[in-house]
Design an enzyme around this catalytic site. Structure first.
Site, short mmCIF file in Angstrom:
data_model
loop_
_atom_site.label_atom_id
_atom_site.label_comp_id
_atom_site.label_asym_id
_atom_site.label_seq_id
_atom_site.Cartn_x
_atom_site.Cartn_y
_atom_site.Cartn_z
N HIS A 77 0.72 -1.43 0.11
CA HIS A 77 -0.08 -0.17 -0.21
C HIS A 77 0.88 0.69 0.04
CE1 HIS A 77 -3.49 -2.20 0.85
NE2 HIS A 77 -3.16 -2.87 2.05
N ASN A 150 -10.75 -3.14 2.92
CA ASN A 150 -10.32 -2.46 1.37
C ASN A 150 -11.17 -2.52 0.66
OD1 ASN A 150 -7.51 -3.84 1.03
ND2 ASN A 150 -7.66 -5.57 0.81
N HIS A 341 -3.93 0.48 12.12
CA HIS A 341 -3.46 -0.90 12.94
C HIS A 341 -4.74 -1.26 13.25
CE1 HIS A 341 -2.06 -3.21 15.44
NE2 HIS A 341 -2.21 -3.00 16.31
#
Ligand code: HDD
Length: 716
Positions: A77, A150, A341
């Site tokens: 990414h 995603n 995270h």
């Protein structure tokens, strides 16, 4: 509304960032120590033509800082773009979760969202065929909550243990670092061919979902099943969804490859410009809620990240809105330094035992340590929570916080016991209690061993043009694979999903499919049977509407970019009328001419082109208007402009876009591939059509007429 960066906002995160923001307007140049610099052009030297002096601390500071200004890019990414915004909960989820930002109806929470491709490096093209990251940091009053998702609701692998292998396989090959930002190569497909669990995600990744028209026109998914916990401690499973208000739309693969050449920042620019123009990207936020007692009701395991819950089985309840309304001030400080995270939680949300998620919980903090260089990365302004941080962690590289007092341990009496633990009713986080017992074992659950049924569901749910695109994507990718045995193994896998798909692909990539389609079990003669799974299982839901982009929103032209192709002599009245109609619907009009020289219209009006025919291409636009005017049409077909004009029209036609031929542009129409199609093709509008302006607007809102692609690719 224009996005204003200077006023006091109602967004508490943006206000917090303001304290760390510098504005150089009207200021004098200084060193990092605040010393005003008198000469930033010449280094200090011994004699005008002599060597530079070591004592030149201004030169040294400038060059030293420059030498160190790169940080490691994200291992995956790396290529991304971000924006600030706000999340609003429209319907309280208090019944399911005590998370404050989800339970108070009407509550607004500041967010920063970063979109990304996965495989390419930071400078790679936006239009790679790839999964897109959709990571959201919610700056809630109870601390930061990160949803690191995603644009595809499932993942390639079931266990984090395989993640380094997956990433090594898709990244450029280690000997020659080829190819960049592409999965079309030996190592990726070698790995995939041996990973049946990846086949569902492969269907998505080979579909047009992997080449979005815009970040604003793609869905977002939390992927894993998470847990909601309410005030009473009751648990529900939950899947998170974001559905774009503009619909889910993609470009054609041929377009994607051309956009990469003409404007490799296409998605980044699109996001930036939309926000600057006040066309704020918006998504509906939805949840699929599953009561704890229904955990085993499905024919797949809720903990398996290669499975989705069909919306026919559990509907998505839309309960909130995500809006992006402000571009960052500084790409590096914000978009690059933001650190997500999945382990950044708030009370009311918890993890499940999904083995992919469990591994992620380790990986994200770990990677920030090497990427951002210090355990204090949470103090970087973009990463700070909006509530203050109090704990006994101390020191470390680049510590910013100045914590008062003698105490940095707990329990203590010297500091009056502070900072003290919060009780649950005060918002103290507690992990959801769950009975766990079992043998220590390195193995996969049997409930995870069904790798094809949802791949079948996805393929079956696609419209015919979508299926064709998926087949073509597989053919493109596998044609780049140089080792025949890998191509054969992949076709063997496809055969378990759909025999027709396998046959179509096999034919184009030189695989003898009859060898794979033996009645005795469909296993390639030379494949390792251990790597191949049963094909028997059929999905309980046969077809799901939500999986096909054909069924998406097609009622708006908001923020669509319409190219007005014109030359001297253009009919000013028609241009102005259509432009104002399109702008009323919030579309963007950009003028394209033979050159950047101002265009003189029939009534003397001057139009300023934004592009010339050679500086852009029709792939960068959603639709074209060949502006009215005989002279304009003639000029567009003069020796200089003709190749550019026809390429523009023919490519837009090939990519199934709406094209509007204004009055007296027959010459262009007749010279192009569109000739003869005006009455057969719903996206070809001419001035003779009824309500031609309105028909054009409708055609643009339809995005494309993919159904006509075969015809348009093979013009008569
Ligand atoms: Fe990951 C970044 C999404 C599995 C390890 N991941 C990263 C980003 C997104 C995702 C959107 C970019 C965040 C940003 O913009 O900064 N990752 C996912 C999803 C997954 C997933 C949806 C599966 C459902 N990831 C996954 C696994 C591992 C990682 C299994 C490791 C075991 N991911 C990382 C990472 C990254 C990352 C190496 C690179 C940069 C970063 O974390 O901050 O730690």
């Amino acid at each position: 509304m224009k996005n204003s960066k200077n006023e006091k906002s109602t967004n508490s995160k943006v206000d917090q960032l303001r304290d760390h923001t510098t504005d150089n307007t009207g200021e004098m140049l200084t060193t990092n120590q605040g010393l005003k610099i008198n000469n930033n052009q010449d280094s200090l030297r011994s004699g005008e033509r002599g060597p530079s002096l070591l004592e030149d601390f201004i030169l040294r500071e400038k060059i030293t800082h420059f030498d160190h200004e790169r940080i490691p890019e994200r291992i995956v990414h790396a290529r991304g773009s971000g924006a600030h915004g706000v999340f609003k909960i429209n319907k309280s989820l208090a019944k399911y979760t005590k998370a404050n930002f989800l339970s108070e109806e009407g509550k607004e929470t500041p967010v920063f969202v970063r979109f990304s491709t996965v495989a390419g490096s930071a400078g790679s093209t936006d239009l790679a065929r790839d999964v897109r990251g959709f990571a959201i940091k919610f700056y809630t009053e109870e601390g930061n909550y990160d949803l690191v998702g995603n644009n595809i609701p499932v993942f390639f692998i079931q266990d984090a243990m395989k993640f380094p292998d997956l990433v090594h396989a898709v990244k450029p090959e280690p000997d020659n670092a080829i190819p960049q930002a592409a999965s079309a190569h030996d190592t990726f497909w070698d790995f995939i061919s041996l990973m049946p669990e990846s086949m569902h995600m492969i269907m998505w990744a080979m579909s047009d979902r992997a080449i979005p028209r815009s970040y604003r026109m793609m869905e977002g998914f939390g992927v894993h099943t998470f847990k909601f916990i309410n005030e009473e401690g009751k648990m529900h499973f939950v899947k998170f969804h974001f559905k774009p208000k503009l619909g889910v739309h993609s470009v054609a693969w041929d377009e994607a490859t051309k956009i990469s050449g003409k404007d490799s920042d296409f998605h980044r620019r699109d996001l930036w410009e939309a926000i600057e123009n006040g066309a704020f990207p918006e998504w509906d936020f939805g949840v699929q809620i599953i009561p704890e007692e229904d955990e085993h009701k499905f024919d797949f395991d809720l903990l398996d990240p290669t499975k989705l819950i069909p919306e026919e089985e559990v509907p998505v309840e839309l309960v909130g809105t995500l809006t992006l309304n402000r571009n960052p001030d500084n790409f590096f400080a914000e978009t690059e330094q933001i650190a997500f995270h999945p382990g950044h939680l708030v009370p009311g949300i918890d993890f499940t035992n999904d083995p992919l998620l469990q591994g992620r919980l380790f990986s994200y903090t770990d990677t920030q340590l090497s990427r951002l260089g210090s355990p204090n990365f949470h103090e970087i302004p973009i990463n700070r929570s909006i509530n203050t941080v109090h704990n006994n962690q101390r020191d470390g590289h680049m510590r910013q916080q100045i914590v008062k007092g003698k105490v940095s341990y707990e329990p203590n009496t010297i500091g009056g016991g502070c900072p003290f633990q919060a009780m649950m009713k005060e918002g103290g986080f507690t992990s959801q209690e769950e009975r766990v017992d079992g043998q220590k074992i390195r193995a996969r659950s049997q409930s995870f061993v069904d790798h094809y049924s949802q791949a079948k569901l996805f393929y079956n749910s696609q419209s015919e043009p979508e299926k064709t695109h998926l087949q073509n994507a597989l053919i493109f990718e596998l044609s780049k694979v140089t080792i025949p045995a890998i191509r054969e193994r992949v076709v063997g896998q496809l055969n378990f999903i759909n025999k027709e798909l396998a046959s179509l692909v096999a034919k184009k990539v030189g695989v003898d499919v009859t060898k794979l389609q033996q009645p005795n079990g469909s296993i390639p003669a030379d494949a390792d049977p251990k790597t191949l799974q049963s094909t028997e299982k059929e999905p309980s839901t046969k077809s799901s509407e939500a999986l096909s982009m054909k069924n998406t929103v097609k009622d708006t032209i908001k923020s669509r970019v319409i190219g007005f192709v014109m030359e001297n002599g253009v009919n000013a009245k028609d241009v102005k009328t259509l432009k104002s109609k399109l702008e009323k619907e919030e579309a963007v009009v950009q003028i394209i001419a033979g050159s950047l020289a101002p265009v003189k219209a029939d009534d003397g009006t001057i139009f300023e082109p934004k592009h010339s025919l050679t500086s852009t291409a029709s792939v960068c636009f959603d639709a074209l208007y060949l502006c009215s005017g005989k002279n304009s049409a003639e000029n567009l077909l003069n020796e200089d402009n003709k190749p550019g004009t026809l390429l523009f029209v023919n490519e837009a036609y090939k990519h199934c876009k709406a094209i509007y031929f204004g009055k007296e542009t027959d010459e262009i129409y007749n010279a192009s591939n569109v000739k003869g199609k005006k009455h057969e093709d719903s996206a070809i509008i001419t001035s003779e059509s009824n309500n031609s302006d309105e028909s054009f607007i409708k055609a643009v809102s339809n995005h494309r007429v993919w159904e006509l692609e075969k015809d348009r690719n093979n013009p008569a």
